[in-house]
Scaffold this motif. Structure first.
Motif, PDB file in Angstrom:
ATOM      1  N   SER A  15     -20.822 -14.609 -52.062  1.00 22.22           N
ATOM      2  CA  SER A  15     -19.532 -13.991 -51.740  1.00 22.22           C
ATOM      3  C   SER A  15     -18.422 -14.571 -52.614  1.00 22.22           C
ATOM      4  O   SER A  15     -17.559 -13.840 -53.101  1.00 22.22           O
ATOM      5  CB  SER A  15     -19.183 -14.193 -50.265  1.00 22.22           C
ATOM      6  N   SER A  30     -21.613  -7.617 -48.452  1.00 23.37           N
ATOM      7  CA  SER A  30     -20.706  -7.823 -47.314  1.00 23.37           C
ATOM      8  C   SER A  30     -21.280  -7.238 -46.031  1.00 23.37           C
ATOM      9  O   SER A  30     -21.175  -7.851 -44.965  1.00 23.37           O
ATOM     10  CB  SER A  30     -19.343  -7.192 -47.591  1.00 23.37           C
ATOM     11  N   ILE A  31     -21.861  -6.058 -46.137  1.00 26.89           N
ATOM     12  CA  ILE A  31     -22.454  -5.423 -44.950  1.00 26.89           C
ATOM     13  C   ILE A  31     -23.622  -6.264 -44.441  1.00 26.89           C
ATOM     14  O   ILE A  31     -23.762  -6.487 -43.242  1.00 26.89           O
ATOM     15  CB  ILE A  31     -22.881  -3.972 -45.267  1.00 26.89           C
ATOM     16  N   SER A  33     -22.209  -9.361 -42.669  1.00 33.60           N
ATOM     17  CA  SER A  33     -21.123  -9.122 -41.711  1.00 33.60           C
ATOM     18  C   SER A  33     -21.270  -9.878 -40.390  1.00 33.60           C
ATOM     19  O   SER A  33     -20.268 -10.271 -39.784  1.00 33.60           O
ATOM     20  CB  SER A  33     -20.961  -7.626 -41.445  1.00 33.60           C
ATOM     21  N   LYS A  34     -22.460 -10.105 -39.932  1.00 29.79           N
ATOM     22  CA  LYS A  34     -22.667 -10.773 -38.638  1.00 29.79           C
ATOM     23  C   LYS A  34     -22.368 -12.274 -38.699  1.00 29.79           C
ATOM     24  O   LYS A  34     -22.085 -12.897 -37.683  1.00 29.79           O
ATOM     25  CB  LYS A  34     -24.101 -10.568 -38.160  1.00 29.79           C
ATOM     26  N   ARG A  75     -20.173 -13.801 -41.093  1.00 30.01           N
ATOM     27  CA  ARG A  75     -18.963 -14.116 -41.864  1.00 30.01           C
ATOM     28  C   ARG A  75     -17.891 -14.741 -40.985  1.00 30.01           C
ATOM     29  O   ARG A  75     -17.842 -14.504 -39.784  1.00 30.01           O
ATOM     30  CB  ARG A  75     -18.392 -12.844 -42.479  1.00 30.01           C
ATOM     31  N   GLU A  83     -14.604 -14.991 -39.056  1.00 32.07           N
ATOM     32  CA  GLU A  83     -13.796 -13.951 -38.410  1.00 32.07           C
ATOM     33  C   GLU A  83     -12.342 -14.382 -38.362  1.00 32.07           C
ATOM     34  O   GLU A  83     -12.050 -15.537 -38.067  1.00 32.07           O
ATOM     35  CB  GLU A  83     -14.290 -13.686 -36.977  1.00 32.07           C
ATOM     36  N   LYS A 129      -8.718  -6.656 -41.261  1.00 32.63           N
ATOM     37  CA  LYS A 129      -9.760  -5.647 -41.540  1.00 32.63           C
ATOM     38  C   LYS A 129      -9.176  -4.455 -42.294  1.00 32.63           C
ATOM     39  O   LYS A 129      -9.786  -3.949 -43.235  1.00 32.63           O
ATOM     40  CB  LYS A 129     -10.418  -5.178 -40.235  1.00 32.63           C
TER      41      LYS A 129
END
Length: 173
Positions: free
Chosen positions: A13, A68-69, A72-73, A75, A77, A87
């Protein structure tokens, strides 16, 4: 660490973020091409690679979206109060990073120039397609919107680092 975690972003990332930030900064130098019809160092040495770098950015943003997808779980927040704004801001950045090269390619192909990337003709020259060229005319307005979004992204990173002191910026460093 390759993968992201809830504490910080992983090396993949970070690679995408900083390589794309550098290439986008290069692309924004195109604004200087408007000065003296590009007859200066930036216009003569960096701007000729604008289409090629834009095409690389399109490839990178697609790969970055897929990454990223997948991440996503796990990353980091944002805090609850700003989650929607964060977002939305990131979503608009991704959208502009997709629309910029697509609109640029549409302009070139629509005008009949084809697409040449690093000296290789990827899309042959051809007939003009007015509808495509018309959509390609949005390339410049999107660039200005993207410049504002990037500036806002930088400012908010600095606000989080220097004012809120919440380590948000350190997650990507």
């Amino acid at each position: 660490m390759l993968n992201d975690s809830t504490a910080r972003y992983g090396s993949v990332s970070k690679f995408f973020h900083w390589v794309m930030a550098t290439l986008l900064a290069w692309q924004f130098l195109k604004f200087f091409d408007r000065i003296s019809d590009g007859e200066h160092w930036v216009g003569e040495n960096l701007v000729p690679y604008h289409v090629s770098i834009g095409t690389v950015l399109l490839l990178l943003v697609v790969l970055r979206l897929v990454w990223s997808i997948r991440q996503s779980k796990q990353r980091p927040e944002p805090e609850n109060a700003s989650r929607v704004l964060v977002k939305a801001g990131h979503g608009l950045l991704y959208l502009s990073m997709l629309l910029m090269p697509i609109s640029g390619i549409m302009y070139l192909v629509g005008k009949g120039y084809g697409l040449k990337v690093f000296g290789m003709q990827l899309i042959a020259r051809g007939e003009e397609m007015q509808w495509m060229a018309d959509l390609g005319h949005y390339h410049s307005p999107i660039a200005w919107v993207m410049l504002v979004l990037v500036a806002g992204h930088i400012v908010m990173g600095l606000v989080h680092h220097f004012i809120k002191k919440d380590n948000t910026l350190k997650r990507m460093l």
